[in-house]
Design an enzyme around this catalytic site. Structure first.
Site: not given
Ligand code: CTP
Length: 410
Positions: A218-221
């Site tokens: 995933s990512n930090y959004s």
């Protein structure tokens, strides 16, 4: 645009610039605005409440519990009624002390109590004014940032000669310039009101691409930008569908929220609503790739290393922009760490968008997880506008305003 019938709260705190406020009241009244002045006790040292009451044709309010025996038993609650009544709250000059109170929620006088009771949907314009070093102090800067995050608009003071004799930033803008900011705030409101009854589809947050039953890519959004857009659009009367990745954020009032995990799930849901929408805003940080095969159960660490084969996810925005778009307005984001403008322009053209919002992950106060951002907005007509550090809520308003410009041309 005239201010005829506009209801304006004018908060004055104890700065020398308060001596210019009677002129502002005069300008507001000349344009037909109703003005209610709220003053801190100390502000009366700089400007007379009688002058302000005369010019505004209303009693000036200062303390929550006035000492006069003539006061009616319910007058102390009038800050609540005033917050409901007003279209706009202007605080000028805003001293360091008042900024600190507003930023921390203190409410020991009419000015601050009314600030707290005014519904969050209503705009607030704050004009800090103080001496140079005070203005530069970390606490004042911190409080201003907090207020921006809380959705207020801070108008930076001008530079010049200060009451202390120092030269630098800290001067309150002249009343004519304050009037210009007030005009532009009402213009904004008018523009964004065109969203009423429009259908807006928004994607938000990070997608999760499963590796096995307990792990994902995933990512930090955080989803804050998409949620701010959804909240602002709903507040202005739009019908909003928000397709969101996992987030701890609360669903804004009046918004239909659909939770998904992966990019493919987001894509499937978006397909169901795209035709329905007038505006599609792709604020999600969609994972570009996913593991080719999800491993069943929990992957065991039996080797020193392992390879994860990834395959491309659908580009949701490009799909709708390139293949499906008819009358819809399509708005995308571009997160770039190099050659910012060039890449953003490429995305605008390649994905057939109307607007691209460019931001960068490596500037303080911008990007993932924080409440603020620094953006440049590019439109298909070729205009490029850079903006300073703003709350995501204000950026949401900007983007929605930008999209409502396209309605005019229908
Ligand atoms: N986007 C999307 N689906 C994807 C990837 C991106 O809908 N699979 C959307 C994002 O929501 C954003 C825009 O496309 O509005 C641009 O996303 P960004 O990650 O900046 O760029 P990419 O198109 O993924 O290109 P790159 O990662 O190469 O910069």
């Amino acid at each position: 645009m005239s201010l005829q019938g506009k209801k304006i709260l004018l908060g004055i705190s104890a700065g020398i610039a308060a001596y210019k406020i009677p002129l502002l009241v005069r300008l507001l009244k000349k344009e037909g605005a109703e003005v209610q002045v709220l003053m801190t006790q100390n502000a009366c040292q700089f400007v007379s409440d009688l002058t302000l009451a005369t010019l505004s044709e209303k009693s000036v309010l200062s303390e929550i519990f006035p000492k006069s025996s003539q006061v009616s038993p319910t007058s102390w609650t009038c800050h609540v009624a005033l917050g409901e009544w007003a279209d706009l709250y202007v605080i000028a000059p805003a001293t360091a002390n008042t900024l600190a109170k507003l930023a921390s929620g203190l409410c020991d006088d009419m000015l601050t109590a009314t600030f707290l009771t005014m519904p969050a949907t209503k705009p607030r314009l704050i004009f800090p004014s103080m001496d140079r070093e005070m203005y530069r102090s970390r606490s004042v800067q911190r409080n201003m940032l907090q207020l921006v995050e809380d959705g207020c608009k801070i108008i930076e003071p001008e530079s010049g000669e200060l009451a202390s004799g120092l030269i630098g930033e800290g001067r309150m803008p002249e009343p004519e310039n304050i009037m210009a900011s007030i005009h532009s705030e009402f213009q904004n409101m008018l523009q964004i009101d065109r969203l009423k009854n429009k259908r807006i589809l928004i994607t938000a947050g990070a997608t999760r691409e499963k590796i096995d039953d307990v792990r994902f890519v995933s990512n930090y959004s955080s989803g804050k930008m998409g949620f701010a857009l959804a909240g602002e659009a709903a507040k202005h009367g739009a019908e909003v569908v928000l397709i969101s990745g996992k987030t701890y954020l609360e669903t804004p009032g009046g918004v239909k929220r659909i939770d998904i995990e992966s990019a493919e799930e987001m894509f499937e849901e978006a397909k169901l609503y795209f035709e329905w929408s007038d505006v599609f805003i792709s604020a999600a940080a969609v994972a570009d790739y996913r593991p080719e095969k999800k491993i069943d159960g929990k992957f065991k660490k039996t080797t020193d290393s392992f390879e994860l084969q990834m395959v491309k996810n659908p580009d949701i925005l490009a799909h709708f922009g390139e293949q499906k778009k008819r009358n819809q307005i399509a708005i995308g984001f571009a997160l770039e760490s190099s050659d910012h403008l060039k890449h953003a322009q490429e995305k605008l053209i390649k994905k057939n968008l109307d607007v691209v919002v460019l931001n960068s992950p490596n500037i303080d106060g911008a990007g993932f997880e924080v409440d603020t951002n620094i953006v440049t907005i590019l439109s298909k007509e070729g205009d490029i506008q850079e903006y300073p550090l703003m709350s995501k809520r204000d950026i949401a308003t900007l983007i929605l305003k930008k999209s409502s410009c396209f309605f005019d041309k229908d």
